[in-house]
Motif scaffolding. Structure first.
Motif, PDB file in Angstrom:
ATOM      1  N   ALA A 119       0.815  -1.220   0.000  1.00  8.98           N
ATOM      2  CA  ALA A 119       0.000   0.000   0.000  1.00  8.98           C
ATOM      3  C   ALA A 119       0.845   1.264   0.000  1.00  8.98           C
ATOM      4  N   GLU A 120       2.116   1.148   0.373  1.00  2.14           N
ATOM      5  CA  GLU A 120       3.025   2.308   0.358  1.00  2.14           C
ATOM      6  C   GLU A 120       3.685   2.497  -0.996  1.00  2.14           C
ATOM      7  N   GLY A 121       3.453   1.584  -1.932  1.00  2.00           N
ATOM      8  CA  GLY A 121       4.005   1.723  -3.273  1.00  2.00           C
ATOM      9  C   GLY A 121       5.340   1.050  -3.476  1.00  2.00           C
ATOM     10  N   ASN A 122       5.767   0.183  -2.541  1.00  2.00           N
ATOM     11  CA  ASN A 122       7.038  -0.523  -2.672  1.00  2.00           C
ATOM     12  C   ASN A 122       6.817  -1.955  -3.152  1.00  2.00           C
ATOM     13  N   VAL A 123       7.653  -2.405  -4.082  1.00  2.00           N
ATOM     14  CA  VAL A 123       7.578  -3.791  -4.550  1.00  2.00           C
ATOM     15  C   VAL A 123       8.074  -4.697  -3.426  1.00  2.00           C
ATOM     16  N   VAL A 124       7.222  -5.628  -3.013  1.00  2.00           N
ATOM     17  CA  VAL A 124       7.571  -6.509  -1.896  1.00  2.00           C
ATOM     18  C   VAL A 124       7.602  -7.979  -2.307  1.00  2.00           C
ATOM     19  N   GLY A 125       7.411  -8.260  -3.599  1.00  2.00           N
ATOM     20  CA  GLY A 125       7.480  -9.637  -4.058  1.00  2.00           C
ATOM     21  C   GLY A 125       7.504  -9.705  -5.571  1.00  2.00           C
ATOM     22  N   SER A 126       8.147 -10.739  -6.105  1.00  2.00           N
ATOM     23  CA  SER A 126       8.231 -10.944  -7.550  1.00  2.00           C
ATOM     24  C   SER A 126       8.142 -12.438  -7.811  1.00  2.00           C
ATOM     25  N   TYR A 127       7.195 -12.855  -8.645  1.00  2.00           N
ATOM     26  CA  TYR A 127       6.841 -14.265  -8.759  1.00  2.00           C
ATOM     27  C   TYR A 127       6.725 -14.696 -10.219  1.00  2.00           C
ATOM     28  N   VAL A 128       7.304 -15.839 -10.550  1.00  2.00           N
ATOM     29  CA  VAL A 128       7.156 -16.421 -11.879  1.00  2.00           C
ATOM     30  C   VAL A 128       5.775 -17.065 -11.928  1.00  2.00           C
ATOM     31  N   TRP A 129       4.845 -16.457 -12.640  1.00  2.00           N
ATOM     32  CA  TRP A 129       3.468 -16.940 -12.606  1.00  2.00           C
ATOM     33  C   TRP A 129       3.301 -18.292 -13.291  1.00  2.00           C
ATOM     34  N   LEU A 130       4.263 -18.696 -14.134  1.00  2.00           N
ATOM     35  CA  LEU A 130       4.202 -19.999 -14.788  1.00  2.00           C
ATOM     36  C   LEU A 130       4.414 -21.145 -13.801  1.00  2.00           C
ATOM     37  N   ASP A 131       4.992 -20.839 -12.646  1.00  2.00           N
ATOM     38  CA  ASP A 131       5.313 -21.844 -11.642  1.00  2.00           C
ATOM     39  C   ASP A 131       4.170 -21.945 -10.628  1.00  2.00           C
ATOM     40  N   VAL A 132       3.606 -23.146 -10.478  1.00  2.00           N
ATOM     41  CA  VAL A 132       2.466 -23.333  -9.576  1.00  2.00           C
ATOM     42  C   VAL A 132       2.825 -22.943  -8.146  1.00  2.00           C
ATOM     43  N   ASP A 133       4.006 -23.355  -7.676  1.00  2.00           N
ATOM     44  CA  ASP A 133       4.411 -23.037  -6.306  1.00  2.00           C
ATOM     45  C   ASP A 133       4.545 -21.529  -6.103  1.00  2.00           C
ATOM     46  N   GLU A 134       5.060 -20.833  -7.114  1.00  2.00           N
ATOM     47  CA  GLU A 134       5.211 -19.385  -6.978  1.00  2.00           C
ATOM     48  C   GLU A 134       3.847 -18.690  -6.993  1.00  2.00           C
ATOM     49  N   ARG A 135       2.913 -19.222  -7.747  1.00  2.00           N
ATOM     50  CA  ARG A 135       1.563 -18.655  -7.724  1.00  2.00           C
ATOM     51  C   ARG A 135       0.928 -18.831  -6.346  1.00  2.00           C
ATOM     52  N   GLU A 136       1.142 -20.000  -5.747  1.00  2.00           N
ATOM     53  CA  GLU A 136       0.620 -20.227  -4.398  1.00  2.00           C
ATOM     54  C   GLU A 136       1.282 -19.292  -3.398  1.00  2.00           C
ATOM     55  N   LEU A 137       2.572 -19.053  -3.602  1.00  2.00           N
ATOM     56  CA  LEU A 137       3.295 -18.137  -2.725  1.00  2.00           C
ATOM     57  C   LEU A 137       2.759 -16.721  -2.861  1.00  2.00           C
ATOM     58  N   LEU A 138       2.455 -16.317  -4.085  1.00  2.00           N
ATOM     59  CA  LEU A 138       1.875 -14.999  -4.307  1.00  2.00           C
ATOM     60  C   LEU A 138       0.549 -14.869  -3.560  1.00  2.00           C
ATOM     61  N   LEU A 139      -0.299 -15.879  -3.644  1.00  2.00           N
ATOM     62  CA  LEU A 139      -1.577 -15.849  -2.923  1.00  2.00           C
ATOM     63  C   LEU A 139      -1.343 -15.676  -1.434  1.00  2.00           C
ATOM     64  N   LYS A 140      -0.386 -16.403  -0.899  1.00  2.00           N
ATOM     65  CA  LYS A 140      -0.068 -16.316   0.533  1.00  2.00           C
ATOM     66  C   LYS A 140       0.368 -14.909   0.903  1.00  2.00           C
ATOM     67  N   HIS A 141       1.241 -14.327   0.088  1.00  2.00           N
ATOM     68  CA  HIS A 141       1.756 -12.987   0.408  1.00  2.00           C
ATOM     69  C   HIS A 141       0.681 -11.909   0.230  1.00  2.00           C
ATOM     70  N   ILE A 142      -0.224 -12.088  -0.744  1.00  2.00           N
ATOM     71  CA  ILE A 142      -1.344 -11.160  -0.874  1.00  2.00           C
ATOM     72  C   ILE A 142      -2.208 -11.194   0.380  1.00  2.00           C
ATOM     73  N   GLU A 143      -2.499 -12.404   0.845  1.00  2.00           N
ATOM     74  CA  GLU A 143      -3.323 -12.559   2.039  1.00  2.00           C
ATOM     75  C   GLU A 143      -2.644 -11.949   3.261  1.00  2.00           C
ATOM     76  N   GLU A 144      -1.321 -12.039   3.315  1.00  2.00           N
ATOM     77  CA  GLU A 144      -0.585 -11.417   4.424  1.00  2.00           C
ATOM     78  C   GLU A 144      -0.762  -9.898   4.375  1.00  2.00           C
ATOM     79  N   LEU A 145      -0.643  -9.316   3.175  1.00  2.00           N
ATOM     80  CA  LEU A 145      -0.803  -7.865   3.048  1.00  2.00           C
ATOM     81  C   LEU A 145      -2.218  -7.424   3.406  1.00  2.00           C
ATOM     82  N   LEU A 146      -3.200  -8.282   3.096  1.00  2.00           N
ATOM     83  CA  LEU A 146      -4.586  -7.944   3.368  1.00  2.00           C
ATOM     84  C   LEU A 146      -4.998  -8.281   4.802  1.00  2.00           C
ATOM     85  N   GLY A 147      -4.077  -8.900   5.538  1.00  2.00           N
ATOM     86  CA  GLY A 147      -4.374  -9.231   6.926  1.00  2.00           C
ATOM     87  C   GLY A 147      -5.332 -10.375   7.085  1.00  2.00           C
ATOM     88  N   GLN A 148      -5.358 -11.291   6.116  1.00  2.00           N
ATOM     89  CA  GLN A 148      -6.294 -12.414   6.178  1.00  2.00           C
ATOM     90  C   GLN A 148      -5.694 -13.596   6.938  1.00  2.00           C
TER      91      GLN A 148
END
Length: 235
Positions: free
Chosen positions: A206-235
């Motif tokens: 929310a402050e405008g800083n890149v906090v993650g970079s994920y290869v979307w072709l990789d299933v594990d990295e996509r799952e990691l992205l979901l996890k980190h999004i949920e962390e940012l959203l406080g879920q």
């Protein structure tokens, strides 16, 4: 390759070399300790009890490149000419800036509408995120690397084909040279060029800083992205 790209690659290389040197030094320290321990305990313990230098633990991986990105952001603070903000035109003809995007996290990627390779799949993956977090305070950004072809009108058609909410998923347009610079200096990506882009999703807080970079072709990295999004959203 642009000067800015070389600059970022130099910073990344420095971080990697520093990490490699630290790991090497740590390994030799552990090897020396293990060797000395074996010498001092000859006749007292069996070989199976001796420390094995190959058991030395390697530094943990960097999921989503979060540590590396934090280091890069810190390093660029010393670069007076580094790009701090950006401004694009979206599919509705509105100005979308890094400032207007603050206040909510967002996921960003680079693409072009006539791409027959990975772009359709990439946009489909973005659509899945867009739908999954439909009622959550997060937005999505797709930046074209073919601005001559991808006018706001063309981007609007493309956005409609993916049922994109224009207030949550922005398809952005700017001159190519500027877009290349944004790719390097704001998202720390190599390979952003005319009709060329890395297959990565960048997570921005929310402050405008890149906090993650994920290869979307990789299933594990996509799952990691979901996890980190949920962390940012406080879920």
């Amino acid at each position: 390759m642009s000067v800015q790209t070389f600059r970022v690659l130099g910073i990344v290389l420095g971080i990697l070399l520093g990490t490699g040197a630290a790991l090497t030094a740590r390994y030799f320290r552990l090897s020396k300790v293990a060797s000395e321990g074996t010498e001092n305990s000859k006749g007292a313990i069996g070989l199976e009890d001796a420390s094995d230098p190959w058991d030395a633990k390697i530094e943990p991986p960097d999921p989503g490149r979060r540590r590396a990105l934090a280091g890069l952001i810190e390093s660029t603070k010393q670069q007076p000419n580094w790009l701090r903000e950006f401004e694009f035109t979206d599919q509705s003809g509105r100005q979308v800036t890094s400032e207007s995007l603050r206040g909510q996290p967002y996921v960003a990627c680079f693409f072009f509408t006539t791409c027959k390779g990975s772009c359709p799949r990439q946009s489909s993956q973005m659509q899945l995120l867009h739908n999954k977090f439909k009622n959550k305070p997060i937005r999505f950004v797709s930046i074209t690397v073919d601005p001559d072809e991808d006018t706001p009108e063309k981007l609007a058609e493309y956005a409609k084909s993916f049922q994109a909410d224009p207030d949550r998923w922005f398809f952005l347009h700017a001159p190519l040279a500027y877009t290349e610079r944004v790719g390097v200096e704001k998202f720390f990506l190599d390979g952003v060029e005319k009709r060329g882009h890395p297959d990565r999703f960048c997570l921005v807080n929310a402050e405008g800083n890149v906090v993650g970079s994920y290869v979307w072709l990789d299933v594990d990295e996509r799952e990691l992205l979901l996890k980190h999004i949920e962390e940012l959203l406080g879920q």
